[in-house]
Design a protein around this motif. Structure first.
Motif, PDB file in Angstrom:
ATOM      1  N   ASP A   1       0.806  -1.074   0.122  1.00 22.46           N
ATOM      2  CA  ASP A   1      -0.126   0.052  -0.029  1.00 22.46           C
ATOM      3  C   ASP A   1       0.870   1.366   0.135  1.00 22.46           C
ATOM      4  N   ILE A   2       2.313   1.042   0.521  1.00 26.70           N
ATOM      5  CA  ILE A   2       2.919   2.277   0.591  1.00 26.70           C
ATOM      6  C   ILE A   2       4.144   2.393  -0.342  1.00 26.70           C
ATOM      7  N   LEU A   3       4.753   1.130  -0.288  1.00 27.34           N
ATOM      8  CA  LEU A   3       6.037   0.739  -0.985  1.00 27.34           C
ATOM      9  C   LEU A   3       5.941  -0.295  -1.960  1.00 27.34           C
ATOM     10  N   ASP A   4       5.209  -0.238  -2.752  1.00 32.00           N
ATOM     11  CA  ASP A   4       4.892  -1.492  -3.713  1.00 32.00           C
ATOM     12  C   ASP A   4       5.962  -2.084  -4.091  1.00 32.00           C
ATOM     13  N   ASP A   5       7.017  -1.559  -4.704  1.00 32.33           N
ATOM     14  CA  ASP A   5       8.179  -1.907  -5.123  1.00 32.33           C
ATOM     15  C   ASP A   5       8.838  -2.879  -4.244  1.00 32.33           C
ATOM     16  N   TRP A   6       8.747  -2.865  -2.967  1.00 26.67           N
ATOM     17  CA  TRP A   6       9.337  -3.283  -1.930  1.00 26.67           C
ATOM     18  C   TRP A   6       8.578  -4.735  -1.252  1.00 26.67           C
TER      19      TRP A   6
ATOM     20  N   PRO B   1      16.786   0.915  -6.063  1.00 25.70           N
ATOM     21  CA  PRO B   1      15.834  -0.174  -6.716  1.00 25.70           C
ATOM     22  C   PRO B   1      15.848  -1.371  -5.963  1.00 25.70           C
ATOM     23  N   PRO B   2      14.842  -1.985  -5.727  1.00 26.17           N
ATOM     24  CA  PRO B   2      14.730  -3.303  -4.893  1.00 26.17           C
ATOM     25  C   PRO B   2      15.436  -4.411  -5.689  1.00 26.17           C
ATOM     26  N   GLY B   3      15.376  -4.187  -6.937  1.00 27.74           N
ATOM     27  CA  GLY B   3      16.087  -5.398  -7.725  1.00 27.74           C
ATOM     28  C   GLY B   3      17.719  -5.556  -7.568  1.00 27.74           C
ATOM     29  N   LEU B   4      18.236  -4.415  -7.112  1.00 30.30           N
ATOM     30  CA  LEU B   4      19.444  -4.225  -6.880  1.00 30.30           C
ATOM     31  C   LEU B   4      20.014  -5.200  -5.651  1.00 30.30           C
ATOM     32  N   LEU B   5      19.228  -5.046  -4.767  1.00 31.00           N
ATOM     33  CA  LEU B   5      19.655  -5.662  -3.307  1.00 31.00           C
ATOM     34  C   LEU B   5      18.530  -6.526  -2.805  1.00 31.00           C
ATOM     35  N   GLY B   6      17.601  -6.790  -3.145  1.00 31.93           N
ATOM     36  CA  GLY B   6      16.416  -7.619  -2.710  1.00 31.93           C
ATOM     37  C   GLY B   6      16.753  -9.047  -2.508  1.00 31.93           C
ATOM     38  N   ALA B   7      17.568  -9.626  -3.562  1.00 34.69           N
ATOM     39  CA  ALA B   7      17.871 -10.942  -3.564  1.00 34.69           C
ATOM     40  C   ALA B   7      18.902 -11.333  -2.536  1.00 34.69           C
ATOM     41  N   ALA B   8      19.632 -10.320  -2.086  1.00 35.05           N
ATOM     42  CA  ALA B   8      20.821 -10.618  -1.165  1.00 35.05           C
ATOM     43  C   ALA B   8      20.153 -10.470   0.552  1.00 35.05           C
ATOM     44  N   LEU B   9      18.962 -10.106   0.506  1.00 25.12           N
ATOM     45  CA  LEU B   9      18.450  -9.797   1.701  1.00 25.12           C
ATOM     46  C   LEU B   9      17.785 -11.183   2.437  1.00 25.12           C
ATOM     47  N   GLY B  10      18.317 -11.586   3.560  1.00 27.11           N
ATOM     48  CA  GLY B  10      17.529 -12.729   4.183  1.00 27.11           C
ATOM     49  C   GLY B  10      16.221 -12.398   4.601  1.00 27.11           C
ATOM     50  N   SER B  11      16.098 -11.259   5.061  1.00 26.46           N
ATOM     51  CA  SER B  11      14.644 -10.682   5.742  1.00 26.46           C
ATOM     52  C   SER B  11      14.774  -9.239   5.616  1.00 26.46           C
ATOM     53  N   LEU B  12      13.369  -8.679   5.383  1.00 28.57           N
ATOM     54  CA  LEU B  12      13.132  -7.266   5.429  1.00 28.57           C
ATOM     55  C   LEU B  12      11.938  -6.984   6.146  1.00 28.57           C
TER      56      LEU B  12
END
Length: 186
Positions: free
Chosen positions: A53-58, A109-120
Motif C-alpha cells: 500500500d505504501i512501498l509497492d516495489d518492496w 531499486p529493490p532489484g539491486l539488493l532484494g535478492a541478497a536480503l535474508g529478511s526485510l
C-alpha cells in the motif's frame, strides 16, 4: 547497572512498569547509540497497512506478515527498512548496523539488493532519544537491555516477541515473560 559504551544492535525490552502506550511491552532494536542520542525501531508493533500500500516495489521482498510496522512515535510518515543479510559483505544500498542486521536504502531499486536480503521489515517512524535521555530511562528501570538475534527483526509472531525475548534470557528475566498483561486481574 554497568555502563555500556554503545547499545547499537542490542534490544531494549520494556519492563512491565513502563506505562507509555508507545512502548508498553515493546521490543526496540537500537540502530544507533552514541553521545548524540539514540535511535531504534519497535519490532513488535505491526499495523494493518500492507507494505504494498505504501512501498509497492518492496512488497515482494518483505517477510510475513507483509505489513508496515510502527517503528516508534518519531516521524511516523517516514519509512525505514531493516534487513538481515546472511554472510559477509552486504550489497550496495544496505548499511550494516550490527552483525547481520542493517538498514536498507529504500530509495534504491529493490532489484539491486532484494535478492541478497535474508529478511526485510519496513517501519513507519522510529523511537528516538536525545543525549542522555535513554541512559536516564535505563537508570529509572524502564528497560531491560539484552542481546539481539537476527531472527528478532523478522519474527513471524511479533505479538509474542516481548515474551519470547524475555523467555530466552537467564534467571529472573525469563520469569518476567510470564508477567500478566493486567496484574490487577490476578
Amino acid at each position: 547497572m554497568t555502563e555500556v559504551s554503545s547499545l547499537t544492535g542490542r534490544l531494549l525490552v520494556a519492563t512491565p512498569a513502563l506505562a507509555d502506550p508507545h512502548f508498553a511491552r515493546a521490543v526496540v532494536l537500537v540502530l544507533d547509540h552514541d553521545g548524540q542520542g539514540s535511535l531504534g525501531v519497535v519490532l513488535n508493533r505491526p499495523t494493518p497497512v500492507g507494505v504494498a500500500d505504501i512501498l509497492d516495489d518492496w512488497a515482494d521482498w518483505t517477510g510475513e506478515p507483509g505489513v508496515v510496522f510502527q517503528g516508534g512515535p518519531v516521524s511516523p510518515d517516514s519509512a525505514l527498512g531493516v534487513a538481515v543479510v546472511p554472510g559477509g559483505a552486504g550489497p550496495a544500498g544496505w548499511r550494516r548496523v550490527h552483525g547481520a542486521i542493517g538498514l536498507v536504502d529504500l530509495e534504491a531499486p529493490p532489484g539491486l539488493l532484494g535478492a541478497a536480503l535474508g529478511s526485510l521489515r519496513i517501519f513507519a517512524g522510529y523511537a528516538g532519544w536525545g543525549p542522555g535521555q535513554l541512559e536516564d530511562e535505563l537508570a529509572d528501570g524502564a528497560w531491560y537491555v539484552v542481546e539481539s538475534e537476527p531472527g528478532d527483526v523478522s519474527s513471524p509472531a511479533p505479538g509474542r516477541l516481548w515474551r519470547d525475548v524475555l523467555r530466552r534470557q537467564r534467571g529472573e528475566l525469563a520469569m518476567i515473560a510470564t508477567y500478566p498483561d493486567d496484574p490487577t486481574l490476578n
